[in-house]
Design an enzyme around this catalytic site. Sequence first.
Site, PDB file in Angstrom:
ATOM      1  N   LYS A 180     -13.995   6.603  -2.716  1.00  0.00           N
ATOM      2  CA  LYS A 180     -13.195   7.586  -1.988  1.00  0.00           C
ATOM      3  C   LYS A 180     -11.717   7.291  -2.183  1.00  0.00           C
ATOM      4  O   LYS A 180     -11.165   6.381  -1.582  1.00  0.00           O
ATOM      5  CB  LYS A 180     -13.507   7.603  -0.493  1.00  0.00           C
ATOM      6  CG  LYS A 180     -12.887   8.818   0.223  1.00  0.00           C
ATOM      7  CD  LYS A 180     -12.780   8.625   1.707  1.00  0.00           C
ATOM      8  CE  LYS A 180     -11.571   7.806   2.118  1.00  0.00           C
ATOM      9  NZ  LYS A 180     -10.268   8.471   1.796  1.00  0.00           N
ATOM     10  N   GLY A 232      -6.568  -1.068   3.053  1.00  0.00           N
ATOM     11  CA  GLY A 232      -5.797  -0.136   3.868  1.00  0.00           C
ATOM     12  C   GLY A 232      -5.237  -0.815   5.101  1.00  0.00           C
ATOM     13  O   GLY A 232      -5.031  -2.027   5.125  1.00  0.00           O
ATOM     14  N   SER A 233      -5.008  -0.039   6.136  1.00  0.00           N
ATOM     15  CA  SER A 233      -4.347  -0.545   7.330  1.00  0.00           C
ATOM     16  C   SER A 233      -5.241  -1.489   8.121  1.00  0.00           C
ATOM     17  O   SER A 233      -6.477  -1.415   8.059  1.00  0.00           O
ATOM     18  CB  SER A 233      -3.920   0.612   8.230  1.00  0.00           C
ATOM     19  OG  SER A 233      -5.046   1.184   8.875  1.00  0.00           O
ATOM     20  N   THR A 234      -4.618  -2.346   8.891  1.00  0.00           N
ATOM     21  CA  THR A 234      -5.365  -3.286   9.718  1.00  0.00           C
ATOM     22  C   THR A 234      -6.148  -2.558  10.802  1.00  0.00           C
ATOM     23  O   THR A 234      -7.285  -2.935  11.115  1.00  0.00           O
ATOM     24  CB  THR A 234      -4.402  -4.306  10.341  1.00  0.00           C
ATOM     25  OG1 THR A 234      -3.742  -5.014   9.285  1.00  0.00           O
ATOM     26  CG2 THR A 234      -5.136  -5.302  11.222  1.00  0.00           C
ATOM     27  N   ALA A 236      -7.478   0.480  10.696  1.00  0.00           N
ATOM     28  CA  ALA A 236      -8.685   1.051  10.081  1.00  0.00           C
ATOM     29  C   ALA A 236      -9.668  -0.050   9.699  1.00  0.00           C
ATOM     30  O   ALA A 236     -10.883   0.102   9.854  1.00  0.00           O
ATOM     31  CB  ALA A 236      -8.303   1.875   8.856  1.00  0.00           C
ATOM     32  N   GLY A 237      -9.145  -1.173   9.217  1.00  0.00           N
ATOM     33  CA  GLY A 237     -10.006  -2.291   8.836  1.00  0.00           C
ATOM     34  C   GLY A 237     -10.794  -2.836  10.010  1.00  0.00           C
ATOM     35  O   GLY A 237     -11.975  -3.192   9.871  1.00  0.00           O
ATOM     36  N   GLU A 254      -9.120  -5.806   2.593  1.00  0.00           N
ATOM     37  CA  GLU A 254      -7.748  -6.241   2.306  1.00  0.00           C
ATOM     38  C   GLU A 254      -6.843  -5.348   3.131  1.00  0.00           C
ATOM     39  O   GLU A 254      -6.762  -4.134   2.895  1.00  0.00           O
ATOM     40  CB  GLU A 254      -7.406  -6.121   0.823  1.00  0.00           C
ATOM     41  CG  GLU A 254      -6.013  -6.691   0.544  1.00  0.00           C
ATOM     42  CD  GLU A 254      -5.427  -6.235  -0.785  1.00  0.00           C
ATOM     43  OE1 GLU A 254      -4.434  -6.848  -1.211  1.00  0.00           O
ATOM     44  OE2 GLU A 254      -5.934  -5.268  -1.365  1.00  0.00           O
ATOM     45  N   CYS A 288       1.236  -4.111   0.352  1.00  0.00           N
ATOM     46  CA  CYS A 288       0.867  -4.855   1.550  1.00  0.00           C
ATOM     47  C   CYS A 288       1.303  -6.310   1.531  1.00  0.00           C
ATOM     48  O   CYS A 288       1.541  -6.896   2.574  1.00  0.00           O
ATOM     49  CB  CYS A 288      -0.634  -4.747   1.788  1.00  0.00           C
ATOM     50  SG  CYS A 288      -1.635  -5.224   0.360  1.00  0.00           S
ATOM     51  N   GLU A 387       4.003  -4.310  10.465  1.00  0.00           N
ATOM     52  CA  GLU A 387       4.123  -3.852   9.085  1.00  0.00           C
ATOM     53  C   GLU A 387       4.802  -2.485   9.054  1.00  0.00           C
ATOM     54  O   GLU A 387       4.349  -1.544   9.706  1.00  0.00           O
ATOM     55  CB  GLU A 387       2.753  -3.763   8.427  1.00  0.00           C
ATOM     56  CG  GLU A 387       2.827  -3.369   6.961  1.00  0.00           C
ATOM     57  CD  GLU A 387       1.462  -3.324   6.295  1.00  0.00           C
ATOM     58  OE1 GLU A 387       1.316  -3.884   5.195  1.00  0.00           O
ATOM     59  OE2 GLU A 387       0.540  -2.737   6.888  1.00  0.00           O
TER      60      GLU A 387
END
Length: 451
Positions: A180, A232-234, A236-237, A254, A288, A387
Amino acid sequence: MTQMTYNRLYLEGDWRRTASSGTIPVYSASTEERIGTVPEAGTADADAAVQAAREAFDDPTGWSTWDPARRAEVLERFAAALEARGAETARRVSLQNGMPITLAEQFEQWFPAVVVRYYSHLMVDLAQEETRPGMLGGSSRVIRQPVGVVAAIVPWNVPQAITFLKLAPALASGCTVVLKPAPETVLDAMLMCEAAAEAGFPAGVLNVVPGGRELGAHLVSHPRVDKVSFTGSTAAGRAIAETCGRLLRPVTLELGGKSAAIVLDDADLHATIESFYAATLLNNGQICWLCTRVLAPRSRYTEVVDTITALASSLSVGDPLDPGTQMGPLVSARQRDRVEGYIAKGLSEGARITTGGGRPKGLDRGWFLEPTVFADVDASHTIAQEEIFGPVLSVIPYSSEEEAVAIANDSEYGLGGTVWTADSDRGEALARRISSGTIGINAYANEPTAP
């Protein structure tokens, strides 16, 4: 500009119309003009893609059972097809996310084929089985097998390089993949699909479903997916990790970074200024692992601030397709608004801007922002803790190496970092005290062969 319009997606080894009627409009970061359209995959398309990947993986004579050398033949064709499209891939990435073209030529034009060949050769040379002597008198046979169907979700900032850090090892090991791409950078993904079609992957081995967060969440929780790889973002992670934790599903993440660059009292930043730029402001600040917290000794604080200010103010800001451009636009109006919000927050908390802080004059179209340096930053300030993902650096003073280590480690992130010194042994000794996944000495590179 000629519109790049696609009406089919690469699914089940062929170009197919989607079950969804939605489309993803694509815009130029430097002109704000619409430059293309790609079909938006819906959940039915994702389900079909996972089903195709499942069937391809479970095929008793299929991709997952092939000898690595046989897979390598297809992957070599894939690498060659990627190289043939490399210049256009770099151009499309620059158009979409503002990456300077000279950087796109490194990260997006050449790297994908290199990493495909690296993992392909690695699998050919790697023993698929080994026998280990046991402690209890017998022995153990260790067999390396592909994990299954992989859902790979990639961001927009370095889209093709990150795609292939997932695709290359997965495909080389015999996994099948549902990829995706981010909606901001789908035109390069479609070009990659053209290369995949030319390479001749068996049906279902690689499937590409462009879409937003909802589609990604659907893939992450899909019952027929075996492994998730997300960059991606923390925030979302964390959500993805929670889902995979409940499902006991392997996941690789990551996430965000707020890495520290520790400038020691013997450092010569002038001698390493190009490497310092690459470690702190590369890709318009949209990477990042960049060291956006610069820790400077109080004894040299003014000098370090002046050096970094001169660097940031000297950067050429403009059209990312111009080889002379060092700083292009941000990826979207929303991203620029986000970064400008952090700049306002830095000022409100008492930090001082030494250069930048606004939109560059003469660039009325495009999501441009001046490279910005903050001085007099306290380690507790928002701009030193969160960030930003834009060209904004915070210079923080420290009085001792112990304080520098404490400040560097006072972070929710642990992705990268650097130490700048004339004494590499001293630098390495300090680096070993930093709680971070990777550290560079007088430079930084995200080395694919390292963990």
